[in-house]
Design a protein around this motif. Sequence first.
Motif, PDB file in Angstrom:
ATOM      1  N   GLY A   1       0.779  -1.227   0.000  1.00 11.87           N
ATOM      2  CA  GLY A   1       0.000   0.000   0.000  1.00 11.87           C
ATOM      3  C   GLY A   1       0.811   1.277   0.000  1.00 11.87           C
ATOM      4  N   ARG A   2       2.108   1.166  -0.176  1.00 12.42           N
ATOM      5  CA  ARG A   2       2.956   2.359  -0.035  1.00 12.42           C
ATOM      6  C   ARG A   2       3.594   2.826  -1.342  1.00 12.42           C
ATOM      7  NH1 ARG A   2       5.679   0.554   5.787  1.00 12.42           N
ATOM      8  NH2 ARG A   2       4.193   1.723   7.075  1.00 12.42           N
TER       9      ARG A   2
ATOM     10  N   ASP B   1       3.490   4.146  -5.183  1.00 18.18           N
ATOM     11  CA  ASP B   1       2.585   4.907  -6.042  1.00 18.18           C
ATOM     12  C   ASP B   1       3.225   5.041  -7.422  1.00 18.18           C
ATOM     13  OD1 ASP B   1       1.062   6.771  -7.393  1.00 18.18           O
ATOM     14  OD2 ASP B   1       0.955   8.195  -5.747  1.00 18.18           O
TER      15      ASP B   1
ATOM     16  N   HIS C   1       3.974   6.507  -0.501  1.00 15.88           N
ATOM     17  CA  HIS C   1       3.055   7.139   0.436  1.00 15.88           C
ATOM     18  C   HIS C   1       3.299   6.569   1.829  1.00 15.88           C
ATOM     19  CE1 HIS C   1       0.838   9.404  -2.469  1.00 15.88           C
ATOM     20  NE2 HIS C   1       0.508   8.330  -3.170  1.00 15.88           N
ATOM     21  N   LEU C   2       3.605   7.427   2.769  1.00 20.95           N
ATOM     22  CA  LEU C   2       3.892   7.022   4.148  1.00 20.95           C
ATOM     23  C   LEU C   2       2.994   7.843   5.062  1.00 20.95           C
ATOM     24  CD1 LEU C   2       7.783   6.933   3.817  1.00 20.95           C
ATOM     25  CD2 LEU C   2       6.235   4.976   3.810  1.00 20.95           C
ATOM     26  N   GLY C   3       1.875   7.231   5.465  1.00 23.11           N
ATOM     27  CA  GLY C   3       0.878   7.961   6.225  1.00 23.11           C
ATOM     28  C   GLY C   3       1.356   8.456   7.575  1.00 23.11           C
ATOM     29  N   GLY C   4       2.385   7.798   8.131  1.00 24.10           N
ATOM     30  CA  GLY C   4       2.874   8.205   9.440  1.00 24.10           C
ATOM     31  C   GLY C   4       3.811   9.401   9.413  1.00 24.10           C
TER      32      GLY C   4
ATOM     33  N   GLU D   1       3.771  12.927   8.676  1.00 25.10           N
ATOM     34  CA  GLU D   1       2.826  14.017   8.431  1.00 25.10           C
ATOM     35  C   GLU D   1       3.571  15.338   8.268  1.00 25.10           C
ATOM     36  OE1 GLU D   1       0.049  13.817  11.620  1.00 25.10           O
ATOM     37  OE2 GLU D   1      -0.823  11.910  10.951  1.00 25.10           O
TER      38      GLU D   1
ATOM     39  N   THR E   1       4.541  18.322   5.499  1.00 26.18           N
ATOM     40  CA  THR E   1       4.142  18.886   4.213  1.00 26.18           C
ATOM     41  C   THR E   1       5.331  18.893   3.260  1.00 26.18           C
ATOM     42  OG1 THR E   1       4.742  21.139   4.841  1.00 26.18           O
ATOM     43  CG2 THR E   1       2.515  20.386   5.420  1.00 26.18           C
TER      44      THR E   1
ATOM     45  N   GLY F   1       5.566  10.802  14.823  1.00 20.68           N
ATOM     46  CA  GLY F   1       5.047  10.043  13.702  1.00 20.68           C
ATOM     47  C   GLY F   1       6.136   9.096  13.260  1.00 20.68           C
TER      48      GLY F   1
ATOM     49  N   VAL G   1       7.254   5.469  10.625  1.00 13.25           N
ATOM     50  CA  VAL G   1       6.938   4.367   9.726  1.00 13.25           C
ATOM     51  C   VAL G   1       7.005   3.056  10.502  1.00 13.25           C
ATOM     52  CG1 VAL G   1       7.641   3.125   7.635  1.00 13.25           C
ATOM     53  CG2 VAL G   1       7.915   5.618   7.761  1.00 13.25           C
TER      54      VAL G   1
ATOM     55  N   HIS H   1      10.255   8.899  -0.777  1.00 11.38           N
ATOM     56  CA  HIS H   1       9.249   9.894  -0.404  1.00 11.38           C
ATOM     57  C   HIS H   1       9.856  11.295  -0.351  1.00 11.38           C
ATOM     58  CE1 HIS H   1       5.646  11.404   1.610  1.00 11.38           C
ATOM     59  NE2 HIS H   1       6.410  11.926   2.554  1.00 11.38           N
TER      60      HIS H   1
END
Length: 604
Positions: A268-269, A271, A278-281, A283, A285, A386, A388, A417
């Motif tokens: 899921g990471r 793209d 994509h690393l949701g943890g 955060e 910008t 945050g 990974v 990323h």
Amino acid sequence: MCGIVGYVGRHNGVPVLLEGLQRLEYRGYDSAGVAVVNGDQLRVHKAEGRVRDLAEGLPKRVNGHVGIAHTRWATHGPPSDVNSHPHLDTEGNIAVVHNGILENAAALRAELEADGVTFTSDTDTEVLAHLIGRSTHEDLEDAVRDALAKVGGTYGLAVIDARQPDRIVVARNGSPVVLGIGNREMFVASDVAALVRHTQQVVLLDDGELATLTADGFTTSTLDRRPTQKETLELDADVSSYDKGGYDHFLRKEIADQPTAVEGTLRGRLDHRFATAHLGGIELTARELRGIRRVKILGCGSAYYSGIVGANIIESLARLPADAEPASEFRYRNPVIDPDTLYLAVSQSGETFDTLAAVQEVQRKGGRVLGVVNVVGSSIARACEGGVYIHAGPEISVASTKAFTSTAVAFALIALHIGRVRDLSPADGERLIGGLERLPEQLEEIMATEEHIARVAGRFSDATSAFFIGRVGGYPVALEGAQKLKEVSYVHAEAYPASELKHGPLALVTTDLPTVVVAPDDHLAAKNISAIEQIKARGGPVVAVGHRVLSELADDTLIVPKNEPELDPILLGVPLQLLAYHAALVLGRDVDQPRNLAKSVTVE
């Protein structure tokens, strides 16, 4: 330290306690013990050696509905029956098990001895038992609070009292304590591995918290009696995750798990559309990512070595200065914390004390730190802003394998990323994604060469020492390879940059000292071949790890499939795991529980 289990409920707790200790054996220990309340008395049994030695020595009818148990890794006093936990107060009513180190134990011991207390062990933990037993408070929870107000240092502890046979009191400061919620029964442990057979619902204590467990539930509060509200977590694990799965050793199973573990890290990471990760943890910008001027990675042991791999990948892809440093040294040199530096704390368990302390040092000085950890909800994961999760699955063997590999993959994702936000081209991003997607299949290819690796490992059975060398990306691979060999086989091993060979180590090369050379087919191949030639000129045996057979030079070559240059180190380390494993087998070592080592180092 090293393992705590407790039970309070309707059933005989002894089987639960023993089974829990067995599931914590992977953490490394030298003795074990159990205490249960039987009637109005404590029944205590302790033994130097393995949990099976403790179990074999237990009376057949020992039982109790409230009990605590422990596996000890010696810190104060040598391994012995007497120094094993649990420890008792003078009256024999209070029993304590404890992970951590009480820094003022010597002073407290002297005070208690001056007041007439006789100690039976060399441990710091016995101080706690006497302090609790001598408290003027009748309620066990208050007596524990009273004792903890006097001690300094780290602790995860569980306490029972024969006079209050319906409860366990536990507390935490710097050493993990997990509560397990059952059906009219409660459990406590230092690691969820001891709980998964009985419950999937857990509560994690925070530092400075105390809990009282009865069969009907639990209450939590701070040491100064302020009630706390705790979130119940659902475990994402099952009993089979903590079994050997048909292998002889957890270490071998976890080496074989690596293709699946890497898939878990990547899932899921990736793209393809934007050629990024994509690393949701994380955060941060795009503007914050572009504002980073340096990356500093902090970890201990294998986590530190994976950090060097990660620093190289980040520097190469994101074009940011990046380096790794042992977390255990970092905080003691009064480091300058730069607000434009991104700090990454690495730990498989998420409980490594030195790494957690480094996180706190960065935060105390205003820095930003993210975690790269395996265990969800662990102390480091919760302390960081945050990060990974590597999602490698439970790692039981003391020597890290799949967590090392998955952590290196996580660093590649972080590099991708950050790099795509900065100057890494879409073409390079897609190239890296392709390389990451090939890793699981290539790991399977390496596993298929195990028979050859096992034959090569035989040479280490006669060696008393070995060198591991590599250049740039190969150097941390050499470090980790040497670490694995000495951890599980007890063969002395040292790692050097291959470029440093002539600056001292070459003096030790003889026909009896094998050298493992990490020699990928890259822009430094000619220099690695030169290093091999220098070793062979002095009669030194050479095992090469690389992409092509170097039969004209090396005595043996461990072949690894070629990936992208930035990702090659992730694959190059895997044959060295198998090399160490098979060398240890030849030498008859306990590969899952190496002497003197613990899985999660929760003290300095």
